[in-house]
Design an enzyme around this catalytic site. Structure first.
Site, PDB file in Angstrom:
ATOM      1  CB  THR A  28      -7.167   2.254   3.282  1.00  0.00           C
ATOM      2  OG1 THR A  28      -7.832   1.220   3.666  1.00  0.00           O
ATOM      3  CG2 THR A  28      -8.100   3.500   3.495  1.00  0.00           C
ATOM      4  CB  SER A  30      -3.143   7.672  -2.542  1.00  0.00           C
ATOM      5  OG  SER A  30      -1.560   7.866  -2.511  1.00  0.00           O
ATOM      6  CB  ALA A  83       3.729   3.070   4.708  1.00  0.00           C
ATOM      7  N   GLY A  96      -2.892   7.662   7.557  1.00  0.00           N
ATOM      8  CA  GLY A  96      -2.772   9.513   7.532  1.00  0.00           C
ATOM      9  C   GLY A  96      -4.135   9.232   7.133  1.00  0.00           C
ATOM     10  CD  GLU A 103      -4.364   1.129   6.829  1.00  0.00           C
ATOM     11  OE1 GLU A 103      -4.840   2.393   6.196  1.00  0.00           O
ATOM     12  OE2 GLU A 103      -3.649   2.070   7.839  1.00  0.00           O
ATOM     13  CE  LYS A 121       4.233   8.635   1.327  1.00  0.00           C
ATOM     14  NZ  LYS A 121       4.176   9.298   0.007  1.00  0.00           N
TER      15      LYS A 121
END
Length: 223
Positions: A28, A30, A83, A96, A103, A121
């Site tokens: 899940t 962007s 992540a 986030g 997940e 990240k």
């Protein structure tokens, strides 16, 4: 490249980990959304997908990809997700997008976890990104007090002025100001707090492969 272009590049690179004729677990957020769009181009080569959130399920279905209930899936070769932070050892902060529990459940069934993210990240130590903790609503205040004793500042995540509700009907406490020296130990410690559903630390079961979008292209890391 822009951040979105980096995300798109790693999403494309992740397609090679999709096993033909099998079910793929999908995360899940962007970056996962970019992956879903790429997956739609090869939907005829896969059996279907398991989604880690209602939003992901809707996006998969919009591409004509069959979405399976995880309870009907015995094995799954790969789970692909983003992540919020990832270390050189493959430990991650996730949540986030408020889907951390689902997940973690989907990832636990998969044979391999492939993390896709832009290079920003990658961190030396987890904790700059607030650590999400999904909690049972009736216990959020007591959990917050217990989390504060760990040295961070817990804040209830809000949406439109009200507590954000996860797909599980729970709240999220975001723990700010931590420097996480041992994510495996902290994951177990927080998960043992009464009222916690799960913490967004993916360290005991971290990533197996990292595909990180850097300025000079997609870099592959194995853990």
């Amino acid at each position: 490249m822009t951040q979105d272009e980096l995300k798109q590049a790693v999403a494309r690179a992740a397609i090679e980990y999709v096993v033909e004729g099998e079910i793929v677990g999908v995360g899940t957020g962007s970056t996962a959304n970019f992956f879903i769009d790429e997956l739609g181009k090869i939907k005829h080569k896969i059996k279907g997908a398991v989604a880690s959130s209602e939003a992901t399920a809707a996006r998969l279905k919009s591409h004509g990809i069959e979405v399976f209930d995880l309870n009907d899936v015995v094995s799954m070769p790969v789970y692909i997700d983003g992540a919020d932070e990832i270390t050189a050892a493959g430990a991650m902060i996730k949540g986030g997008g408020a889907a951390l529990t689902r997940e973690k459940i989907v990832a636990s069934v998969a044979g391999k976890f492939v993390c896709i993210a832009d290079g920003s990240k990658l961190v030396d130590k987890l904790g700059k990104f607030p650590l999400p903790v999904e909690v049972i609503p009736m216990g959020h205040a007591s959990v917050a007090r217990a989390l504060a004793q760990l040295g961070g500042e817990p804040r209830l995540r809000l949406k439109d002025g009200q507590p954000l509700l996860t797909d599980n009907g729970c709240y999220i406490l975001d723990l700010h100001g931590l420097q996480i020296a041992d994510p495996v130990v902290l994951e177990a410690q927080i998960n043992n707090i009464v009222g916690v559903v799960t913490v967004g630390l993916f360290a005991r079961r971290g990533a197996d492969v990292g595909l990180l979008g850097m300025a000079d292209g997609v870099k592959k890391f194995t853990y």
